[in-house]
Design an enzyme around this catalytic site. Structure first.
Site, short mmCIF file in Angstrom:
data_model
loop_
_atom_site.label_atom_id
_atom_site.label_comp_id
_atom_site.label_asym_id
_atom_site.label_seq_id
_atom_site.Cartn_x
_atom_site.Cartn_y
_atom_site.Cartn_z
N HIS A 91 0.86 -1.19 0.00
CA HIS A 91 0.00 0.00 0.00
C HIS A 91 0.90 1.25 0.00
O HIS A 91 1.97 1.25 0.62
CB HIS A 91 -0.92 0.00 1.22
CG HIS A 91 -1.99 1.04 1.13
ND1 HIS A 91 -1.74 2.36 1.40
CD2 HIS A 91 -3.28 0.97 0.75
CE1 HIS A 91 -2.85 3.06 1.20
NE2 HIS A 91 -3.80 2.24 0.80
N GLY A 167 -7.80 9.27 -0.06
CA GLY A 167 -8.21 10.03 1.12
C GLY A 167 -8.79 11.39 0.83
O GLY A 167 -8.82 12.26 1.70
N SER A 209 -10.47 7.38 -3.08
CA SER A 209 -11.71 8.14 -2.96
C SER A 209 -12.88 7.51 -3.72
O SER A 209 -13.66 8.21 -4.37
CB SER A 209 -11.50 9.59 -3.38
OG SER A 209 -10.56 10.19 -2.51
P1 PGA Z 1 -9.54 6.12 0.29
O1 PGA Z 1 -8.36 5.07 0.51
O2 PGA Z 1 -10.73 5.35 -0.21
O3 PGA Z 1 -9.75 6.75 1.63
O4 PGA Z 1 -9.06 7.09 -0.74
C1 PGA Z 1 -8.16 4.00 -0.37
C2 PGA Z 1 -6.90 3.27 0.02
O5 PGA Z 1 -5.91 3.94 0.36
O6 PGA Z 1 -6.85 2.04 -0.01
#
Ligand code: PGA
Length: 247
Positions: A91, A167, A209
């Protein structure tokens, strides 16, 4: 679709974890989608001792070591013993803490050796005019593909997560047209290591997101097999709305 809820470090109480777990079980029972919870390690133990009712468990990381005097490491054998089906590897938030491609290859191998499906995360930090980001993605993907057999590549899940979209909110996510191009590009790289029709069988998820408001459009036009969902997965109502939007 394969919908993986990546709780990251956003859930800090057993009560909230159990509530989200109930929601996931309800969704798994009522929808045709595969619901996977990627929870912090302690909750894997908590959930493994309960009825999963169709929900599958994922770890957010795995140690590259296999046993021994390794304080703080969570080894694959332990995850296997808990019945963990998937393991997120590489990740961007772990890469940002110093994980290298070489370490990520080791972790992917450890996941496979313990019978779990690795969810390999790749994604560019930004998009440049000269399309250098395509080389960047290739650079993240090829060390893993080179290290695996064709059979192992077939059992890989690839999560394409452009870091700039993580995010934020739906309006910062990728467009479905751009996403479908990226998915084609990723499949093309995979096909260099998996000739024939094999590359179309490797699952590709989108993360960054994904929210109730954009999931349907991305699923329809993006050519993806599912989502890795961060912030929209840690509130029951939002996660429910996202899964329902895909119905
Ligand atoms: P997010 O995170 O949906 O908050 O953008 C996705 C991820 O980092 O796996």
């Amino acid at each position: 679709m394969l919908i993986v809820a990546n709780w990251k470090a956003a859930v800090a109480s057993r009560d909230k974890a159990l509530k989200l777990f109930s929601t996931a079980k309800r969704l798994a029972g009522n929808s045709k989608h595969d619901i996977v919870l990627a929870t912090p390690f302690p909750y894997l133990g908590l959930f493994a001792s309960r009825q999963l009712k169709g929900v599958e468990l994922a770890a957010q990381d795995i140690s590259e070591v296999t046993s021994g005097a390794e304080t703080g490491e969570v080894i694959g054998a332990l995850l296997r013993d808990l019945g963990v089906s998937y393991i997120i590897v590489g990740h961007s938030e772990r890469r940002a803490r110093g994980e290298t491609d070489a370490l990520i290859v080791e972790k992917v191998k450890r996941a496979l050796a313990n019978g779990a499906t690795p969810i390999l995360c790749i994604g560019e930090r930004e998009r440049d005019q000269d399309a250098q980001y395509l080389q960047f993605l290739r650079g993240q993907l090829t060390p893993v593909l080179q290290a695996l057999s064709q059979k192992e590549i077939l059992s890989l899940v690839i999560a394409y997560e452009p870091v700039y979209a993580i995010g934020k909110s739906a309006s910062d996510a990728i467009t479905s047209a751009d996403l479908s191009e990226m998915v084609l590009y990723i499949r093309k790289i995979v096909s260099e290591y998996l000739p024939g029709k094999g590359s179309s069988r490797v699952k590709i998820l989108y993360g960054g997101s994904a929210e109730p408001g954009n999931a349907r459009g991305l699923a329809g036009g993006g050519g993806i097999d599912g989502f890795l969902v961060g912030h929209a997965s840690v509130e029951s109502a939002t996660f429910t709305a996202l899964v329902k939007a895909l119905a």
